[in-house]
Design a protein around this motif. Structure first.
Motif, PDB file in Angstrom:
ATOM      1  N   SER A 198      -6.956  35.721 -66.076  1.00 15.74           N
ATOM      2  CA  SER A 198      -7.020  37.319 -67.169  1.00 15.74           C
ATOM      3  C   SER A 198      -6.121  38.281 -66.409  1.00 15.74           C
ATOM      4  CB  SER A 198      -8.558  37.922 -66.536  1.00 15.74           C
ATOM      5  OG  SER A 198      -8.439  37.743 -64.890  1.00 15.74           O
ATOM      6  N   THR A 199      -5.783  39.465 -67.219  1.00 15.64           N
ATOM      7  CA  THR A 199      -4.941  40.724 -66.696  1.00 15.64           C
ATOM      8  C   THR A 199      -6.369  41.464 -66.394  1.00 15.64           C
ATOM      9  OG1 THR A 199      -3.089  39.244 -67.416  1.00 15.64           O
ATOM     10  CG2 THR A 199      -3.269  41.608 -66.926  1.00 15.64           C
ATOM     11  N   PRO A 200      -6.445  42.365 -65.302  1.00 11.93           N
ATOM     12  CA  PRO A 200      -6.666  43.918 -65.259  1.00 11.93           C
ATOM     13  C   PRO A 200      -6.290  44.717 -65.749  1.00 11.93           C
ATOM     14  CG  PRO A 200      -5.536  43.077 -62.590  1.00 11.93           C
ATOM     15  CD  PRO A 200      -5.025  41.762 -63.683  1.00 11.93           C
ATOM     16  N   THR A 201      -7.000  45.609 -65.564  1.00  9.18           N
ATOM     17  CA  THR A 201      -6.676  47.201 -65.437  1.00  9.18           C
ATOM     18  C   THR A 201      -7.453  48.424 -66.223  1.00  9.18           C
ATOM     19  OG1 THR A 201      -5.518  46.086 -68.269  1.00  9.18           O
ATOM     20  CG2 THR A 201      -5.914  48.844 -68.032  1.00  9.18           C
ATOM     21  N   PHE A 202      -6.361  49.380 -64.813  1.00  8.87           N
ATOM     22  CA  PHE A 202      -7.074  50.705 -64.195  1.00  8.87           C
ATOM     23  C   PHE A 202      -6.479  51.817 -65.313  1.00  8.87           C
ATOM     24  CE2 PHE A 202      -7.980  53.625 -60.895  1.00  8.87           C
ATOM     25  CZ  PHE A 202      -9.637  53.548 -61.362  1.00  8.87           C
ATOM     26  N   VAL A 203      -7.624  52.195 -65.597  1.00  9.54           N
ATOM     27  CA  VAL A 203      -7.577  53.385 -66.156  1.00  9.54           C
ATOM     28  C   VAL A 203      -7.762  55.011 -65.611  1.00  9.54           C
ATOM     29  CG1 VAL A 203      -7.588  55.004 -68.305  1.00  9.54           C
ATOM     30  CG2 VAL A 203      -6.674  52.166 -68.492  1.00  9.54           C
ATOM     31  N   SER A 204      -6.809  55.625 -65.458  1.00 10.84           N
ATOM     32  CA  SER A 204      -7.075  56.712 -65.048  1.00 10.84           C
ATOM     33  C   SER A 204      -7.086  57.842 -65.919  1.00 10.84           C
ATOM     34  CB  SER A 204      -7.146  57.039 -63.740  1.00 10.84           C
ATOM     35  OG  SER A 204      -7.440  58.547 -63.527  1.00 10.84           O
ATOM     36  N   ASN A 205      -6.996  58.904 -66.629  1.00  9.34           N
ATOM     37  CA  ASN A 205      -6.622  60.359 -67.084  1.00  9.34           C
ATOM     38  C   ASN A 205      -8.056  60.768 -67.289  1.00  9.34           C
ATOM     39  OD1 ASN A 205      -8.246  59.102 -69.652  1.00  9.34           O
ATOM     40  ND2 ASN A 205      -6.977  57.749 -69.875  1.00  9.34           N
ATOM     41  N   THR A 206      -7.865  62.180 -68.412  1.00  4.83           N
ATOM     42  CA  THR A 206      -8.907  63.082 -67.675  1.00  4.83           C
ATOM     43  C   THR A 206      -9.917  63.055 -68.850  1.00  4.83           C
ATOM     44  OG1 THR A 206      -7.604  63.983 -70.340  1.00  4.83           O
ATOM     45  CG2 THR A 206      -6.665  64.926 -68.145  1.00  4.83           C
ATOM     46  N   ASP A 207      -9.616  61.862 -69.981  1.00  4.40           N
ATOM     47  CA  ASP A 207     -10.967  61.190 -70.538  1.00  4.40           C
ATOM     48  C   ASP A 207     -11.879  59.684 -69.814  1.00  4.40           C
ATOM     49  OD1 ASP A 207      -9.651  63.499 -72.160  1.00  4.40           O
ATOM     50  OD2 ASP A 207      -9.223  61.738 -73.780  1.00  4.40           O
ATOM     51  N   GLU A 208     -11.196  59.626 -69.588  1.00  2.00           N
ATOM     52  CA  GLU A 208     -11.458  57.973 -69.274  1.00  2.00           C
ATOM     53  C   GLU A 208     -11.237  57.214 -67.485  1.00  2.00           C
ATOM     54  OE1 GLU A 208     -12.899  55.113 -72.263  1.00  2.00           O
ATOM     55  OE2 GLU A 208     -10.635  55.645 -72.814  1.00  2.00           O
ATOM     56  N   LEU A 209     -12.031  57.207 -67.168  1.00  3.27           N
ATOM     57  CA  LEU A 209     -12.127  56.107 -65.881  1.00  3.27           C
ATOM     58  C   LEU A 209     -12.430  55.332 -65.520  1.00  3.27           C
ATOM     59  CD1 LEU A 209     -11.024  58.361 -62.277  1.00  3.27           C
ATOM     60  CD2 LEU A 209     -12.592  56.056 -62.157  1.00  3.27           C
ATOM     61  N   TYR A 210     -11.719  54.150 -65.798  1.00  2.00           N
ATOM     62  CA  TYR A 210     -12.954  52.075 -66.043  1.00  2.00           C
ATOM     63  C   TYR A 210     -11.443  51.709 -65.451  1.00  2.00           C
ATOM     64  CZ  TYR A 210     -10.289  51.779 -70.595  1.00  2.00           C
ATOM     65  OH  TYR A 210      -9.130  51.385 -71.561  1.00  2.00           O
ATOM     66  N   TYR A 211     -12.082  50.182 -64.634  1.00  2.00           N
ATOM     67  CA  TYR A 211     -11.246  48.962 -64.961  1.00  2.00           C
ATOM     68  C   TYR A 211     -11.776  48.297 -66.001  1.00  2.00           C
ATOM     69  CZ  TYR A 211     -10.842  44.146 -62.601  1.00  2.00           C
ATOM     70  OH  TYR A 211     -11.165  43.222 -62.781  1.00  2.00           O
ATOM     71  N   MET A 212     -10.954  47.144 -66.487  1.00  2.00           N
ATOM     72  CA  MET A 212     -10.826  46.557 -67.205  1.00  2.00           C
ATOM     73  C   MET A 212     -10.443  45.185 -66.715  1.00  2.00           C
ATOM     74  SD  MET A 212     -10.945  47.020 -71.459  1.00  2.00           S
ATOM     75  CE  MET A 212      -9.194  47.005 -71.372  1.00  2.00           C
ATOM     76  N   TYR A 213     -10.933  43.934 -67.443  1.00  2.00           N
ATOM     77  CA  TYR A 213      -9.713  42.305 -67.554  1.00  2.00           C
ATOM     78  C   TYR A 213     -10.098  42.255 -68.597  1.00  2.00           C
ATOM     79  CZ  TYR A 213     -13.860  39.605 -66.602  1.00  2.00           C
ATOM     80  OH  TYR A 213     -14.895  38.718 -66.808  1.00  2.00           O
ATOM     81  N   LYS A 214      -8.652  41.656 -69.757  1.00  2.00           N
ATOM     82  CA  LYS A 214      -8.138  41.210 -70.213  1.00  2.00           C
ATOM     83  C   LYS A 214      -7.934  39.552 -70.442  1.00  2.00           C
ATOM     84  CE  LYS A 214      -7.294  45.013 -73.756  1.00  2.00           C
ATOM     85  NZ  LYS A 214      -8.458  44.752 -74.929  1.00  2.00           N
ATOM     86  N   SER A 215      -8.858  39.126 -70.916  1.00  2.00           N
ATOM     87  CA  SER A 215      -8.518  37.226 -71.032  1.00  2.00           C
ATOM     88  C   SER A 215      -7.268  37.279 -71.529  1.00  2.00           C
ATOM     89  CB  SER A 215     -10.132  36.210 -72.261  1.00  2.00           C
ATOM     90  OG  SER A 215      -9.669  35.282 -71.877  1.00  2.00           O
TER      91      SER A 215
END
Length: 475
Positions: A198-215
């Protein structure tokens, strides 16, 4: 042991949805699981309100919500979305996401509601864990009550957004583990790494703040679970295999236990004992520390803003928890130090963002809790601990002593090496002189003298022959 009730089921190629019950229990739950692995339940709808009779109905209500009804047609659970559509359908996707959408539109924007926004104990690929800052939606994992009861358990794992984001595992209101704060590249106590799976992603901006991983596709699939004991586990399944294996466990040692060494202590997993007080601090209750109970932490005489106070750099650590702090993301580290010195309650400071040359300022007040040392270069960060002038003087004396010892040792080695070289040179010179003297004392004869003495090398004067030629007697 789970069993499935009879009735209709949504059934795409990889996952299934159906009511689930357990032996020794009459409770019914609506669950989603892998088609090939019915014992692996990844989502449960009515966790807090099971059906207690033998009948359950899944349907779409007249106002457009997905609902579960019991035998008396009472609503047990509802998707209860604020959005509605005149004509809506429920669909279970291959990803494991149960969605309610407009019947004429299958795009993600048309989703009125989705199960991925309300996780159970499992994080699947493409499922976000974190916050929609515009709506206030918080997606987090909640453990099962037990291996046979999917009701909400004791442990919750999610992202705290106070100050800088960090993952925190709680048992009730008590913190049990945290990743450390996000520093622009990673969480200061845990990396965000790609794997073959998997490849993880961490997003932090004014609208969203989340962690996610893609297969990453291919032959393996993975899932992340918080179990009923509070362990954070990643499972992987290889193509053709019939068993899931544990790929990793987030909590790897005692230093991952929240605040294991108490306030103002630091956990060093490669040392024995593993807990130490920060420099300038002493155990609060020495008897407890002698018994390897470090929970009481460390203390010192309060700082009083006297002239000469400064800081000691602590390298390669997970930064302390954000209990009492101040954050300014727009000033330099030098300005951060000055701000800390202005406030007598400031105990430490660090960069808030380590990208590039670093920027931002994070200041702690009061106790420093949940610091651990790292011996590798993936999760560490540096922090500057405030010290009184007396401690800095002691530290400087110690450094000077170490420097003197190092210089003395090096000087001694150089002197010894020079003396050794002199002795060797002197011996070689003496040997050369002796050899020259011996060579001078040997007699030399010219060929005329030798010929006369041996009658022109006559055979009658030859007395033998050796490796260097014939030997003659002198007449």
């Amino acid at each position: 042991m789970a069993s499935r009730s009879k009735g209709s089921e949504l059934n795409p190629s990889k996952v299934m949805i159906q009511t689930v019950t357990w032996k020794c229990s009459n409770n019914l739950f609506l669950g989603i699981w892998y088609k090939k692995f019915p014992e692996i339940i990844v989502w449960v709808a009515n966790r807090e309100n099971p059906i207690t009779d033998s009948h359950g109905i899944l349907t779409i209500s007249s106002d457009g919500h997905i609902v579960i009804l019991n035998g008396t047609k009472s609503v047990i659970w509802s998707s209860n979305s604020s959005r509605t559509a005149q004509y809506s359908v429920a669909q279970l996707l291959d990803s494991g996401n149960l969605v309610l959408r407009e019947s004429s539109n299958s795009s993600t924007e048309s989703y009125i509601w989705q199960s991925f926004d309300f996780p159970s104990d499992t994080l699947l690929a493409d499922m976000k864990m974190g916050w929609n800052l515009k709506t206030g939606l918080n997606r987090f994992l909640t453990s099962w009550k037990s291996a046979s009861d999917p009701s909400p358990g004791d442990f919750i794992y999610g992202i705290d957004v106070i100050g800088l984001p960090q993952f925190v595992l709680r048992k009730g209101s008590e913190k049990k583990y945290r990743t450390g704060i996000w520093n622009g590249l990673r969480f200061s106590g845990a990396g965000v790494k790609s794997t073959p799976v998997s490849t993880p992603t961490f997003v932090s901006n004014t609208d969203e703040l989340y962690y996610m991983y893609k297969s990453n596709g291919g032959s393996m699939i993975t899932r992340f679970v918080v179990n009923q004991s509070g362990l954070l586990q990643r499972f992987v399944l290889s193509e053709g295999s019939s068993e899931w294996t544990i790929m990793s466990i987030t909590q790897t040692d005692q230093c991952d236990d929240y605040g294991h060494c108490g306030a103002n202590g630091i956990c060093k997993i490669n040392k024995g004992p593993i807990c130490e007080c920060l420099q300038g601090f002493i155990p609060k209750v020495q008897k407890e520390w002698d018994m390897f109970d470090w929970s009481s932490g460390c203390t010192r005489t309060p700082l009083n803003c006297q002239k000469g106070e400064g800081f000691v750099k602590l390298k390669n650590v997970k930064l302390p928890d954000l209990l009492e702090f101040w954050l300014n993301e727009n000033i330099s580290l030098k300005e951060c130090k000055a701000e800390c010195l202005k406030n007598c309650s400031c105990t430490a400071y660090a960069k808030s963002d380590i990208r590039g040359r670093g920027s931002g300022c994070l200041i702690w007040f009061g106790d420093l809790v949940d610091i651990r040392e790292f011996t590798y270069g993936d999760g560490e960060q540096d922090i500057f601990i405030r010290m009184p002038a007396s401690e800095l003087d002691h530290n400087q004396k110690g450094k000077r002593l170490v420097l003197i010892i190092i210089i003395s040792t090096i000087s001694g080695i150089l002197v010894l090496s020079f003396l050794t070289w002199c002795m060797i040179w002197k011996k070689r010179t003496k040997r050369g002189q002796e050899t020259d003297k011996e060579d001078i004392e040997l007699p030399f004869f010219d060929m005329v003298t030798i010929a006369a003495a041996t009658k022109n090398l006559s055979c009658t004067n030859m007395i033998g022959e050796g490796g260097f030629g014939p030997v003659y007697k002198v007449a």
